[in-house]
Design a protein around this motif. Structure first.
Motif, PDB file in Angstrom:
ATOM      1  N   TRP A 249       0.823  -1.294  -0.145  1.00 62.22           N
ATOM      2  CA  TRP A 249       0.029  -0.075  -0.056  1.00 62.22           C
ATOM      3  C   TRP A 249       0.841   1.215   0.182  1.00 62.22           C
ATOM      4  N   LYS A 250       0.112   2.398  -0.371  1.00 62.31           N
ATOM      5  CA  LYS A 250       0.792   3.695  -0.298  1.00 62.31           C
ATOM      6  C   LYS A 250       0.328   5.055   0.283  1.00 62.31           C
ATOM      7  N   ASN A 251       0.961   5.466   0.820  1.00 63.29           N
ATOM      8  CA  ASN A 251       0.420   6.816   1.522  1.00 63.29           C
ATOM      9  C   ASN A 251       1.333   7.922   1.314  1.00 63.29           C
ATOM     10  N   ARG A 252       0.735   9.051   0.600  1.00 59.43           N
ATOM     11  CA  ARG A 252       1.780  10.165   0.488  1.00 59.43           C
ATOM     12  C   ARG A 252       1.934  11.109   1.682  1.00 59.43           C
ATOM     13  N   ASP A 253       1.089  10.988   2.737  1.00 58.79           N
ATOM     14  CA  ASP A 253       1.339  11.850   3.765  1.00 58.79           C
ATOM     15  C   ASP A 253       1.345  11.101   5.292  1.00 58.79           C
ATOM     16  N   HIS A 254       1.819   9.878   5.028  1.00 58.52           N
ATOM     17  CA  HIS A 254       1.824   8.957   6.184  1.00 58.52           C
ATOM     18  C   HIS A 254       2.733   9.463   7.434  1.00 58.52           C
ATOM     19  N   ARG A 255       2.344   9.176   8.619  1.00 59.08           N
ATOM     20  CA  ARG A 255       3.037   9.294   9.902  1.00 59.08           C
ATOM     21  C   ARG A 255       2.968   7.978  10.473  1.00 59.08           C
ATOM     22  N   SER A 256       4.046   7.845  11.244  1.00 61.38           N
ATOM     23  CA  SER A 256       4.409   6.507  11.667  1.00 61.38           C
ATOM     24  C   SER A 256       3.696   6.282  13.042  1.00 61.38           C
ATOM     25  N   ALA A 257       2.883   5.358  13.159  1.00 57.07           N
ATOM     26  CA  ALA A 257       2.243   4.910  14.460  1.00 57.07           C
ATOM     27  C   ALA A 257       3.372   4.847  15.642  1.00 57.07           C
ATOM     28  N   GLU A 258       4.017   3.855  15.006  1.00 57.73           N
ATOM     29  CA  GLU A 258       5.342   3.196  16.077  1.00 57.73           C
ATOM     30  C   GLU A 258       6.206   4.215  16.437  1.00 57.73           C
ATOM     31  N   PHE A 259       6.563   5.421  15.662  1.00 57.35           N
ATOM     32  CA  PHE A 259       7.397   6.244  16.043  1.00 57.35           C
ATOM     33  C   PHE A 259       6.869   7.853  16.436  1.00 57.35           C
ATOM     34  N   GLY A 260       5.727   7.651  17.181  1.00 55.69           N
ATOM     35  CA  GLY A 260       5.050   8.883  17.917  1.00 55.69           C
ATOM     36  C   GLY A 260       4.837  10.059  16.625  1.00 55.69           C
ATOM     37  N   GLY A 261       4.200   9.515  15.650  1.00 49.75           N
ATOM     38  CA  GLY A 261       3.642  10.297  14.438  1.00 49.75           C
ATOM     39  C   GLY A 261       4.634  10.910  13.597  1.00 49.75           C
ATOM     40  N   ALA A 262       5.993  10.435  13.414  1.00 49.48           N
ATOM     41  CA  ALA A 262       7.099  10.859  12.675  1.00 49.48           C
ATOM     42  C   ALA A 262       6.619  10.962  11.353  1.00 49.48           C
ATOM     43  N   PRO A 263       7.007  11.923  10.564  1.00 48.66           N
ATOM     44  CA  PRO A 263       6.355  11.939   9.321  1.00 48.66           C
ATOM     45  C   PRO A 263       7.283  11.020   8.478  1.00 48.66           C
ATOM     46  N   MET A 264       6.590  10.413   7.466  1.00 49.29           N
ATOM     47  CA  MET A 264       6.920   9.475   6.383  1.00 49.29           C
ATOM     48  C   MET A 264       6.238   9.785   5.069  1.00 49.29           C
ATOM     49  N   PRO A 265       6.600  11.000   4.499  1.00 51.47           N
ATOM     50  CA  PRO A 265       6.316  11.236   3.103  1.00 51.47           C
ATOM     51  C   PRO A 265       6.569  10.453   1.927  1.00 51.47           C
ATOM     52  N   PHE A 266       5.530  10.227   1.223  1.00 48.76           N
ATOM     53  CA  PHE A 266       5.543   9.532  -0.163  1.00 48.76           C
ATOM     54  C   PHE A 266       6.083   7.923   0.462  1.00 48.76           C
ATOM     55  N   ALA A 267       5.220   7.445   1.302  1.00 46.59           N
ATOM     56  CA  ALA A 267       5.332   6.266   1.880  1.00 46.59           C
ATOM     57  C   ALA A 267       4.935   5.111   0.688  1.00 46.59           C
ATOM     58  N   VAL A 268       5.900   4.151   0.523  1.00 51.92           N
ATOM     59  CA  VAL A 268       5.278   2.967  -0.116  1.00 51.92           C
ATOM     60  C   VAL A 268       5.876   1.465   0.712  1.00 51.92           C
ATOM     61  N   PHE A 269       4.791   1.119   1.345  1.00 51.64           N
ATOM     62  CA  PHE A 269       5.014  -0.145   2.102  1.00 51.64           C
ATOM     63  C   PHE A 269       5.028  -1.328   1.224  1.00 51.64           C
ATOM     64  N   PHE A 270       6.182  -1.990   1.476  1.00 51.95           N
ATOM     65  CA  PHE A 270       6.418  -3.229   0.607  1.00 51.95           C
ATOM     66  C   PHE A 270       6.711  -4.618   1.530  1.00 51.95           C
ATOM     67  N   ALA A 271       7.133  -4.438   2.802  1.00 50.58           N
ATOM     68  CA  ALA A 271       7.496  -5.633   3.486  1.00 50.58           C
ATOM     69  C   ALA A 271       6.768  -5.749   4.951  1.00 50.58           C
ATOM     70  N   PRO A 272       6.669  -6.724   5.538  1.00 53.72           N
ATOM     71  CA  PRO A 272       5.976  -6.774   7.073  1.00 53.72           C
ATOM     72  C   PRO A 272       6.619  -6.094   7.817  1.00 53.72           C
ATOM     73  N   GLY A 273       5.912  -5.562   8.818  1.00 49.42           N
ATOM     74  CA  GLY A 273       6.417  -4.767   9.986  1.00 49.42           C
ATOM     75  C   GLY A 273       6.461  -3.356   9.480  1.00 49.42           C
ATOM     76  N   GLY A 274       5.902  -3.042   8.464  1.00 50.38           N
ATOM     77  CA  GLY A 274       5.868  -1.360   8.311  1.00 50.38           C
ATOM     78  C   GLY A 274       6.896  -0.838   7.454  1.00 50.38           C
ATOM     79  N   ILE A 275       7.729  -1.948   6.883  1.00 49.81           N
ATOM     80  CA  ILE A 275       9.069  -1.445   5.999  1.00 49.81           C
ATOM     81  C   ILE A 275       8.366  -0.888   4.455  1.00 49.81           C
ATOM     82  N   ALA A 276       9.140   0.405   4.456  1.00 49.94           N
ATOM     83  CA  ALA A 276       8.601   1.141   3.326  1.00 49.94           C
ATOM     84  C   ALA A 276       9.735   1.916   2.675  1.00 49.94           C
TER      85      ALA A 276
END
Length: 154
Positions: free
Chosen positions: A90-117
């Motif tokens: 899945w993809k999210n242009r404006d993603h924020r990390s739930a694991e790291f306190g809402g840290a920005p992850m702009p242009f996220a493209v998720f490809f592996a288990p564990g939230g790897i993008a």
């Protein structure tokens, strides 16, 4: 000079869209032999390629490099980026990390288990397992890759 062939999992038979959400469900991919794309360590089946050792990534289309190599950072000690063949989940242009306190992850493209993008971030320091790219590269990866596209990490 003969072309090098590699055995890397090939095919996306186990990937499928879930109810129009733009999210894929990854299952193990079957290994097969396929030729490598010139100038990369990945097969012609890949749409994205990452060399952890070289700290470089490429976008590929039909066995041709369309972007790269570009600089990346990958996981640090104890949080290594997983190696293998994956499908974009899945993809999210404006993603924020739930694991790291809402840290920005702009242009996220998720490809592996564990939230790897793939995502925008500092390419000079190790990540928590993700593949970080400079802003322009992260945007290009986000725009180019689609759910189900093959990602090879070597």
């Amino acid at each position: 000079m003969p072309r090098v062939r590699a055995t890397i999992a090939l095919g996306l038979a186990g990937l499928g869209a879930l109810g129009g959400t733009g999210v894929g469900s990854a299952e193990p991919l079957r290994p097969v032999e396929a030729p490598l794309v010139d100038g990369t360590p990945c097969t012609v089946a890949a749409r994205a390629c990452v060399s952890i050792g070289a700290k470089q990534a490429w976008l590929l289309d039909d066995g041709r490099v369309v972007r790269g190599p570009v600089a990346v950072s990958t996981g640090g000690a104890g949080k290594e980026t997983p190696r293998g063949a994956f499908g974009v989940e899945w993809k999210n242009r404006d993603h924020r990390s739930a694991e790291f306190g809402g840290a920005p992850m702009p242009f996220a493209v998720f490809f592996a288990p564990g939230g790897i993008a793939f995502h925008e971030g500092d390419t000079r320091t190790g990540s928590a397992g993700c593949v970080r790219l400079a802003r322009a590269d992260a945007e290009a990866f986000h725009d180019f890759l689609a759910v189900g596209d093959r990602v090879e990490i070597v």
